[in-house]
Design an enzyme around this catalytic site. Structure first.
Site, PDB file in Angstrom:
ATOM      1  N   TYR A 159       0.821  -1.207   0.000  1.00 15.60           N
ATOM      2  CA  TYR A 159       0.000   0.000   0.000  1.00 15.60           C
ATOM      3  C   TYR A 159       0.852   1.253   0.000  1.00 15.60           C
ATOM      4  CZ  TYR A 159       0.748   0.899   5.044  1.00 15.60           C
ATOM      5  OH  TYR A 159       1.292   1.189   6.261  1.00 15.60           O
TER       6      TYR A 159
ATOM      7  N   ARG B 123       8.442   3.990  -4.638  1.00 11.62           N
ATOM      8  CA  ARG B 123       8.389   3.083  -3.475  1.00 11.62           C
ATOM      9  C   ARG B 123       7.358   1.979  -3.710  1.00 11.62           C
ATOM     10  NH1 ARG B 123       7.310   5.588   2.372  1.00 11.62           N
ATOM     11  NH2 ARG B 123       5.199   5.749   1.541  1.00 11.62           N
TER      12      ARG B 123
ATOM     13  N   LYS C 206       6.331  -1.826   1.852  1.00  8.47           N
ATOM     14  CA  LYS C 206       5.171  -1.219   2.513  1.00  8.47           C
ATOM     15  C   LYS C 206       4.029  -2.219   2.416  1.00  8.47           C
ATOM     16  CE  LYS C 206       3.051   3.330   3.195  1.00  8.47           C
ATOM     17  NZ  LYS C 206       3.200   3.347   4.641  1.00  8.47           N
TER      18      LYS C 206
ATOM     19  N   GLU D 141      12.972   2.356  13.481  1.00 10.38           N
ATOM     20  CA  GLU D 141      11.993   3.398  13.111  1.00 10.38           C
ATOM     21  C   GLU D 141      10.902   3.438  14.152  1.00 10.38           C
ATOM     22  OE1 GLU D 141      10.025   2.422   9.350  1.00 10.38           O
ATOM     23  OE2 GLU D 141       9.997   0.303   9.867  1.00 10.38           O
TER      24      GLU D 141
HETATM   25  N1  PDD Z   1       3.028   4.924   7.409  1.00 10.54           N
HETATM   26  N2  PDD Z   1       7.776   3.627   8.698  1.00 10.54           N
HETATM   27  C1  PDD Z   1       6.614   2.939   8.766  1.00 10.54           C
HETATM   28  C2  PDD Z   1       6.629   1.577   9.377  1.00 10.54           C
HETATM   29  C3  PDD Z   1       5.427   3.513   8.258  1.00 10.54           C
HETATM   30  O1  PDD Z   1       4.285   2.815   8.312  1.00 10.54           O
HETATM   31  C4  PDD Z   1       5.475   4.824   7.711  1.00 10.54           C
HETATM   32  C5  PDD Z   1       4.252   5.497   7.156  1.00 10.54           C
HETATM   33  C6  PDD Z   1       6.702   5.504   7.671  1.00 10.54           C
HETATM   34  C7  PDD Z   1       6.840   6.890   7.085  1.00 10.54           C
HETATM   35  O2  PDD Z   1       6.653   6.904   5.682  1.00 10.54           O
HETATM   36  P1  PDD Z   1       6.071   8.205   4.947  1.00 10.54           P
HETATM   37  O3  PDD Z   1       6.910   9.351   5.384  1.00 10.54           O
HETATM   38  O4  PDD Z   1       6.213   7.900   3.507  1.00 10.54           O
HETATM   39  O5  PDD Z   1       4.636   8.364   5.412  1.00 10.54           O
HETATM   40  C8  PDD Z   1       7.835   4.868   8.165  1.00 10.54           C
HETATM   41  C9  PDD Z   1       1.804   5.439   6.821  1.00 10.54           C
HETATM   42  C10 PDD Z   1       1.594   6.894   7.028  1.00 10.54           C
HETATM   43  C11 PDD Z   1       0.639   4.604   7.280  1.00 10.54           C
HETATM   44  O6  PDD Z   1       0.849   3.417   7.441  1.00 10.54           O
HETATM   45  O7  PDD Z   1      -0.458   5.124   7.435  1.00 10.54           O
END
Ligand code: PDD
Length: 278
Positions: A22, A41, A137, A169
């Site tokens: 996703y 990505r 993701k 993270e």
């Molecule tokens: N999640 N690390 C993880 C495990 C994440 O799920 C996310 C973002 C990020 C940051 O990625 P970005 O800057 O591209 O949002 C890092 C999204 C927001 C979610 O699952 O809703």
């Protein structure tokens, strides 16, 4: 169609196995934030799970434009999910004859209230027991759910994940530390998701002569940090003011956070008022 009317098969592998990927793409005004980064990505996630991309980038962008036109108004986000589709039998093996399931919707986003955000968040550290493919993701988010629940149970906002004494993270965000005016964040690889917000923060910092180090970050460095931030599309840049019940730095959002958050808000504002996709 209205979300309440959309249905998928109970045999969908996204439902049965979490076999899908996703993206969450912020939209400011009518402009997607870093569409190229998100689509790149997405491609990486699809490649990693051997699922062919059902659309080329232009087709995706047309779908997003259409969705945004039908769900007009303000800051939003596009949620996009692709699963390996519904097979006749429940079987782990991949079969190429079934089409993937593609689902996209527009999420309403409440612009973060800067005063509230600057109050900061409290976090705990937790053991990162996830797999060695965190750059995907993936919609298999049960580990993240469990880790987030540890934070909820502890009565704090979020958790910083630690693997072998190193920071990976957050449960749904990336981590930055500020020490002596230098930003430090763990390098991309299989241990974390390469956040688009992370990339943007690095770019904004570097173009404003703030030093950034992408390197392994020891858990111990969290305790001596001047500032800690968590970044994501939904959190933007959240200052951490308490770590395992101890104050981070002065226990308030730091000066570097104020500076970079201000630059980030300016970037968003430019995006809202620009006619060209950045
Ligand atoms: N999640 N690390 C993880 C495990 C994440 O799920 C996310 C973002 C990020 C940051 O990625 P970005 O800057 O591209 O949002 C890092 C999204 C927001 C979610 O699952 O809703």
């Amino acid at each position: 169609m209205p979300v309440a009317e959309a249905t998928i098969s109970v045999m969908d592998r996204g439902f049965l196995f979490g076999d899908g990927v996703y993206e969450v793409i912020p939209v400011f005004g009518n402009k997607l934030l870093r569409p190229d980064g998100h689509l790149k990505r997405l491609q990486n996630s699809l490649d990693r799970i051997s699922l062919p991309n059902p659309n080329d980038d232009d087709t995706w962008l047309n779908i997003f434009d259409d969705l945004l036109a039908r769900n007009d108004g303000g800051d939003r986000a596009i949620y996009l999910q692709i699963s390996r589709g519904a097979y006749q039998k429940r079987d782990l093996g991949i079969k190429t004859e079934y089409p993937p399931t593609v689902f996209a919707m527009v999420l309403q986003v409440v612009a973060p209230d800067i005063e509230k955000v600057s109050a900061g968040i409290s976090v705990i550290t937790v053991d990162d027991f996830r797999w060695a493919a965190c750059d995907i993701k993936s919609t298999s988010l049960v580990a993240n759910v469990m880790l987030k629940q540890q934070a909820v149970t502890a009565g704090v906002d979020d958790a910083i994940l630690i693997k072998n004494c190193m920071v990976s993270e957050g449960t749904a965000s990336n981590v930055f530390v500020v020490k002596n005016d230098v930003l430090v964040t763990p390098p991309t690889g299989h241990k974390l998701l390469p956040g688009i917000t992370r990339d943007l923060v690095i770019e904004i910092a570097e173009s404003n002569t703030i030093l950034v180090e992408e390197r392994e970050l020891k858990e111990a460095e969290l305790y001596t940090a001047d500032e800690i931030w968590m970044t994501s599309s939904t959190r933007e840049i959240a200052p951490v003011i308490s770590l395992n019940s101890e104050a981070v730095g002065a226990g308030t959002a730091g000066d570097m956070w104020k500076r970079v958050m201000d630059l980030y808000q300016q970037y968003k504002q430019q995006l809202r008022s620009s006619n060209e996709k950045l």
